[in-house]
Design a protein around this motif. Structure first.
Motif, PDB file in Angstrom:
ATOM      1  N   ASP A   1     -48.318 -16.664   9.750  1.00  0.00           N
ATOM      2  CA  ASP A   1     -48.440 -17.131   8.371  1.00  0.00           C
ATOM      3  C   ASP A   1     -48.532 -15.946   7.417  1.00  0.00           C
ATOM      4  O   ASP A   1     -48.014 -15.992   6.292  1.00  0.00           O
ATOM      5  N   GLU A   2     -49.191 -14.871   7.845  1.00  0.00           N
ATOM      6  CA  GLU A   2     -49.334 -13.696   6.987  1.00  0.00           C
ATOM      7  C   GLU A   2     -47.977 -13.069   6.689  1.00  0.00           C
ATOM      8  O   GLU A   2     -47.676 -12.695   5.556  1.00  0.00           O
ATOM      9  N   GLU A   3     -47.105 -12.980   7.723  1.00  0.00           N
ATOM     10  CA  GLU A   3     -45.784 -12.404   7.528  1.00  0.00           C
ATOM     11  C   GLU A   3     -44.935 -13.276   6.614  1.00  0.00           C
ATOM     12  O   GLU A   3     -44.199 -12.791   5.744  1.00  0.00           O
ATOM     13  N   LEU A   4     -45.011 -14.619   6.800  1.00  0.00           N
ATOM     14  CA  LEU A   4     -44.247 -15.522   5.950  1.00  0.00           C
ATOM     15  C   LEU A   4     -44.703 -15.410   4.503  1.00  0.00           C
ATOM     16  O   LEU A   4     -43.896 -15.445   3.572  1.00  0.00           O
ATOM     17  N   GLN A   5     -46.019 -15.286   4.302  1.00  0.00           N
ATOM     18  CA  GLN A   5     -46.550 -15.165   2.946  1.00  0.00           C
ATOM     19  C   GLN A   5     -46.071 -13.874   2.287  1.00  0.00           C
ATOM     20  O   GLN A   5     -45.718 -13.847   1.098  1.00  0.00           O
ATOM     21  N   LYS A   6     -46.060 -12.776   3.049  1.00  0.00           N
ATOM     22  CA  LYS A   6     -45.594 -11.509   2.509  1.00  0.00           C
ATOM     23  C   LYS A   6     -44.121 -11.583   2.125  1.00  0.00           C
ATOM     24  O   LYS A   6     -43.695 -11.068   1.084  1.00  0.00           O
ATOM     25  N   GLN A   7     -43.317 -12.249   2.999  1.00  0.00           N
ATOM     26  CA  GLN A   7     -41.895 -12.349   2.710  1.00  0.00           C
ATOM     27  C   GLN A   7     -41.650 -13.180   1.454  1.00  0.00           C
ATOM     28  O   GLN A   7     -40.795 -12.857   0.624  1.00  0.00           O
ATOM     29  N   GLN A   8     -42.432 -14.260   1.285  1.00  0.00           N
ATOM     30  CA  GLN A   8     -42.297 -15.084   0.093  1.00  0.00           C
ATOM     31  C   GLN A   8     -42.681 -14.297  -1.162  1.00  0.00           C
ATOM     32  O   GLN A   8     -42.043 -14.392  -2.205  1.00  0.00           O
ATOM     33  N   GLN A   9     -43.752 -13.485  -1.047  1.00  0.00           N
ATOM     34  CA  GLN A   9     -44.189 -12.677  -2.174  1.00  0.00           C
ATOM     35  C   GLN A   9     -43.116 -11.660  -2.568  1.00  0.00           C
ATOM     36  O   GLN A   9     -42.853 -11.419  -3.751  1.00  0.00           O
ATOM     37  N   GLU A  10     -42.466 -11.064  -1.573  1.00  0.00           N
ATOM     38  CA  GLU A  10     -41.417 -10.097  -1.857  1.00  0.00           C
ATOM     39  C   GLU A  10     -40.237 -10.759  -2.556  1.00  0.00           C
ATOM     40  O   GLU A  10     -39.599 -10.185  -3.456  1.00  0.00           O
ATOM     41  N   THR A  11     -39.932 -12.016  -2.155  1.00  0.00           N
ATOM     42  CA  THR A  11     -38.842 -12.740  -2.803  1.00  0.00           C
ATOM     43  C   THR A  11     -39.161 -12.997  -4.266  1.00  0.00           C
ATOM     44  O   THR A  11     -38.312 -12.846  -5.149  1.00  0.00           O
ATOM     45  N   GLU A  12     -40.415 -13.394  -4.526  1.00  0.00           N
ATOM     46  CA  GLU A  12     -40.821 -13.637  -5.906  1.00  0.00           C
ATOM     47  C   GLU A  12     -40.776 -12.351  -6.720  1.00  0.00           C
ATOM     48  O   GLU A  12     -40.376 -12.353  -7.892  1.00  0.00           O
ATOM     49  N   GLU A  13     -41.189 -11.220  -6.127  1.00  0.00           N
ATOM     50  CA  GLU A  13     -41.137  -9.949  -6.831  1.00  0.00           C
ATOM     51  C   GLU A  13     -39.701  -9.561  -7.166  1.00  0.00           C
ATOM     52  O   GLU A  13     -39.411  -9.009  -8.228  1.00  0.00           O
ATOM     53  N   GLU A  14     -38.790  -9.883  -6.232  1.00  0.00           N
ATOM     54  CA  GLU A  14     -37.379  -9.564  -6.493  1.00  0.00           C
ATOM     55  C   GLU A  14     -36.863 -10.362  -7.676  1.00  0.00           C
ATOM     56  O   GLU A  14     -36.119  -9.850  -8.520  1.00  0.00           O
ATOM     57  N   GLU A  15     -37.267 -11.660  -7.777  1.00  0.00           N
ATOM     58  CA  GLU A  15     -36.832 -12.464  -8.916  1.00  0.00           C
ATOM     59  C   GLU A  15     -37.407 -11.908 -10.211  1.00  0.00           C
ATOM     60  O   GLU A  15     -36.741 -11.878 -11.256  1.00  0.00           O
ATOM     61  N   ASP A  16     -38.678 -11.468 -10.165  1.00  0.00           N
ATOM     62  CA  ASP A  16     -39.280 -10.861 -11.359  1.00  0.00           C
ATOM     63  C   ASP A  16     -38.535  -9.587 -11.746  1.00  0.00           C
ATOM     64  O   ASP A  16     -38.371  -9.266 -12.935  1.00  0.00           O
ATOM     65  N   ASN A  17     -38.083  -8.824 -10.739  1.00  0.00           N
ATOM     66  CA  ASN A  17     -37.347  -7.594 -11.020  1.00  0.00           C
ATOM     67  C   ASN A  17     -36.023  -7.873 -11.734  1.00  0.00           C
ATOM     68  O   ASN A  17     -35.560  -7.091 -12.567  1.00  0.00           O
ATOM     69  N   GLU A  18     -35.374  -8.980 -11.377  1.00  0.00           N
ATOM     70  CA  GLU A  18     -34.127  -9.355 -12.043  1.00  0.00           C
ATOM     71  C   GLU A  18     -34.374  -9.577 -13.535  1.00  0.00           C
ATOM     72  O   GLU A  18     -33.615  -9.138 -14.387  1.00  0.00           O
ATOM     73  N   GLU A  19     -35.473 -10.270 -13.846  1.00  0.00           N
ATOM     74  CA  GLU A  19     -35.802 -10.529 -15.250  1.00  0.00           C
ATOM     75  C   GLU A  19     -36.137  -9.226 -15.979  1.00  0.00           C
ATOM     76  O   GLU A  19     -35.705  -8.997 -17.119  1.00  0.00           O
ATOM     77  N   ALA A  20     -36.903  -8.352 -15.296  1.00  0.00           N
ATOM     78  CA  ALA A  20     -37.240  -7.074 -15.916  1.00  0.00           C
ATOM     79  C   ALA A  20     -35.991  -6.224 -16.148  1.00  0.00           C
ATOM     80  O   ALA A  20     -35.869  -5.515 -17.161  1.00  0.00           O
ATOM     81  N   LEU A  21     -35.039  -6.278 -15.197  1.00  0.00           N
ATOM     82  CA  LEU A  21     -33.795  -5.520 -15.346  1.00  0.00           C
ATOM     83  C   LEU A  21     -33.011  -5.989 -16.560  1.00  0.00           C
ATOM     84  O   LEU A  21     -32.463  -5.190 -17.330  1.00  0.00           O
TER      85      LEU A  21
END
Length: 351
Positions: free
Chosen positions: A307-327
């Motif tokens: 569950d910890e690994e899945l949560q980290k992967q989901q968090q990274e996906t959300e950060e990537e979406e935030d990065n698109e907006e920041a870009l």
């Protein structure tokens, strides 16, 4: 038949009398706790006297499987009670660390007494084959469920328990009416013999009850011991601790990495390809499940991921979406600066 325990030592009858007296005192005791030092001292003294008596009975060979009840002298009948009294006093011990040992020892004493009584036809009862260790005493067509305790067959029936309780009360009443004449020495041999036989029959019922309680308690103790050992055996190898992931900005390519890495203070930047390569080396993602080169990866969770690994992967996906907006915001700001020189719109301090 009387016996000496060495020159000037106590006789067998005296040892039995001492054990019986201490047992009666313990039964009538008003001590609030069975673990009181005075109580346990009587238990120790009683066990010592009865163990010596049991050794003398065995040495004298007072009882044999090849003789009938009528062949036993009336004065010797009372010595059949030695193993029953030993079992009862053994149960009075309160050392919890040795409770299972005491229960099994008491069961052996009661079983010895019941076998002796059965051989001489004293008492109408049967011993289960699993308890007595013999063949043919139980019902061969109905094997016992191993999950059930090894109870004496008679104790399994509620009707038998009620009948045994009635018989016990009748025996106690008869013994109470006869005890004064026997103890005073005014009873004849027939009365003495009947008195000892009644005592033996009373202890047959007591032994059956005690063996039932012993078996029930042993089942509980075995379950408790199994529960304590189960977690130790079921634990698998411990997983190595994962080092914490430091925060970083995930960019699509090297150009974006230069843009996001120019600020101060800045987070480390990493391109998609660099991120994928790092994750692949860590064994978190595989080479399957990715689209065309240059497109953002969408790996499925690896088999057995926690569950910890899945949560980290989901968090990274959300950060990537935030990065698109920041870009996108960064691009809009660059475009605005191209059409609006530095100081544009500042007319308050004109010279």
């Amino acid at each position: 038949m009387m016996a000496e325990a060495g020159a000037g030592g106590p006789r067998l009858a005296e040892l039995l009398a001492l054990g019986q007296r201490l047992w009666n005192e313990l039964e009538a005791s008003t001590e609030p706790s069975s673990g009181a030092p005075a109580v346990q001292e009587k238990v120790r003294q009683g066990l010592d006297a009865l163990q010596r008596a049991a050794a003398m009975v065995a040495q004298l060979e007072l009882f044999s499987e090849n003789e009938e009840l009528e062949e036993i002298a009336s004065a010797d009948l009372k010595f059949m009670l030695v193993p029953a009294l030993l079992g009862a006093l053994t149960l009075k011990q309160v050392d919890l660390s040795r409770r299972r040992e005491h229960l099994e020892s008491a069961r052996e004493h009661f079983l010895h007494f019941l076998k002796l009584c059965r051989n001489y036809g004293l008492g109408s009862f049967q011993l289960s084959s699993s308890t007595s260790g013999e063949e043919g005493t139980g019902s061969p067509s109905a094997p016992r469920d191993p999950a059930q305790p090894n109870l004496v067959a008679m104790a399994m029936s509620r009707t038998a328990k009620i009948e045994r309780y009635k018989q016990k009360k009748e025996l106690e009443n008869k013994l109470a009416s006869m005890s004064s004449s026997v103890e005073s020495g005014t009873a004849d041999e027939d009365q003495i013999r009947e008195f000892y036989v009644l005592q033996i029959q009373k202890w047959v019922g007591t032994s059956l009850e005690e063996m039932e309680s012993i078996e029930q308690e042993l089942v509980i103790l075995r379950s408790r011991d199994a529960a304590r050992q189960a977690p130790l055996g079921s634990r698998g190898p411990s997983r190595p601790a994962r080092s914490p992931v430091k925060p970083f900005i995930l960019t699509r390519d090297a150009a974006q990495a230069r843009v996001f890495g120019a600020g101060y203070p800045a987070l480390p930047t990493m391109t998609v390809d660099d991120w994928y390569e790092q994750r692949r080396r860590q064994g978190v993602v595989s080479q399957q499940g990715f689209g065309e080169p240059g497109s953002p990866p969408c790996p499925s969770p690896p088999a057995g991921a926690s569950d910890e690994e899945l949560q980290k992967q989901q968090q990274e996906t959300e950060e990537e979406e935030d990065n698109e907006e920041a870009l996108q915001k960064a691009r809009d700001w660059d475009d605005w600066k191209d059409t609006h020189p530095r100081g544009y719109g500042n007319r308050h301090n004109m010279g």
